[in-house]
Motif scaffolding. Sequence first.
Motif, PDB file in Angstrom:
ATOM      1  N   SER A  48     -40.854   7.529  29.465  1.00  0.00           N
ATOM      2  CA  SER A  48     -41.650   8.221  30.490  1.00  0.00           C
ATOM      3  C   SER A  48     -41.192   9.661  30.662  1.00  0.00           C
ATOM      4  O   SER A  48     -42.010  10.586  30.730  1.00  0.00           O
ATOM      5  CB  SER A  48     -41.549   7.498  31.836  1.00  0.00           C
ATOM      6  N   THR A  49     -39.888   9.861  30.732  1.00  0.00           N
ATOM      7  CA  THR A  49     -39.342  11.207  30.888  1.00  0.00           C
ATOM      8  C   THR A  49     -39.714  12.083  29.698  1.00  0.00           C
ATOM      9  O   THR A  49     -40.115  13.234  29.857  1.00  0.00           O
ATOM     10  CB  THR A  49     -37.810  11.157  31.051  1.00  0.00           C
ATOM     11  N   ASP A  50     -39.585  11.520  28.489  1.00  0.00           N
ATOM     12  CA  ASP A  50     -39.933  12.271  27.280  1.00  0.00           C
ATOM     13  C   ASP A  50     -41.419  12.650  27.280  1.00  0.00           C
ATOM     14  O   ASP A  50     -41.773  13.780  26.957  1.00  0.00           O
ATOM     15  CB  ASP A  50     -39.600  11.443  26.037  1.00  0.00           C
ATOM     16  N   ALA A  51     -42.281  11.723  27.664  1.00  0.00           N
ATOM     17  CA  ALA A  51     -43.719  11.998  27.709  1.00  0.00           C
ATOM     18  C   ALA A  51     -44.032  13.101  28.716  1.00  0.00           C
ATOM     19  O   ALA A  51     -44.841  13.982  28.448  1.00  0.00           O
ATOM     20  CB  ALA A  51     -44.487  10.726  28.057  1.00  0.00           C
ATOM     21  N   GLU A  52     -43.371  13.066  29.869  1.00  0.00           N
ATOM     22  CA  GLU A  52     -43.597  14.105  30.886  1.00  0.00           C
ATOM     23  C   GLU A  52     -43.146  15.473  30.385  1.00  0.00           C
ATOM     24  O   GLU A  52     -43.814  16.477  30.616  1.00  0.00           O
ATOM     25  CB  GLU A  52     -42.839  13.737  32.169  1.00  0.00           C
ATOM     26  N   ARG A  54     -43.016  16.491  27.288  1.00  0.00           N
ATOM     27  CA  ARG A  54     -43.921  16.933  26.216  1.00  0.00           C
ATOM     28  C   ARG A  54     -45.241  17.465  26.772  1.00  0.00           C
ATOM     29  O   ARG A  54     -45.862  18.336  26.177  1.00  0.00           O
ATOM     30  CB  ARG A  54     -44.182  15.804  25.232  1.00  0.00           C
ATOM     31  N   GLU A  55     -45.672  16.927  27.923  1.00  0.00           N
ATOM     32  CA  GLU A  55     -46.916  17.385  28.544  1.00  0.00           C
ATOM     33  C   GLU A  55     -46.754  18.772  29.151  1.00  0.00           C
ATOM     34  O   GLU A  55     -47.712  19.517  29.263  1.00  0.00           O
ATOM     35  CB  GLU A  55     -47.359  16.406  29.627  1.00  0.00           C
ATOM     36  N   GLY A  56     -45.545  19.110  29.529  1.00  0.00           N
ATOM     37  CA  GLY A  56     -45.284  20.442  30.058  1.00  0.00           C
ATOM     38  C   GLY A  56     -45.302  20.472  31.498  1.00  0.00           C
ATOM     39  O   GLY A  56     -45.527  20.968  32.419  1.00  0.00           O
TER      40      GLY A  56
END
Length: 56
Positions: A48-52, A54-56
């Motif tokens: 979840s942290t990685d996805a957030e 990457r979204e910026g």
Amino acid sequence: MKNAVKETNAPEIPALVKTIGKTTYIVNVHFSDTARETVADKLKRLISTDAELREG
């Protein structure tokens, strides 16, 4: 030098062994007795942290 056998009462530590070319990597694994989250919870949090990020 002679090969010595060392006796111990300590439990065997799990390890991952991978050989790449002429190099062998040994990764020891340690599990905390006082951890407050499961491995599944930790992985979900990391993803979840990685996805957030990457979204910026």
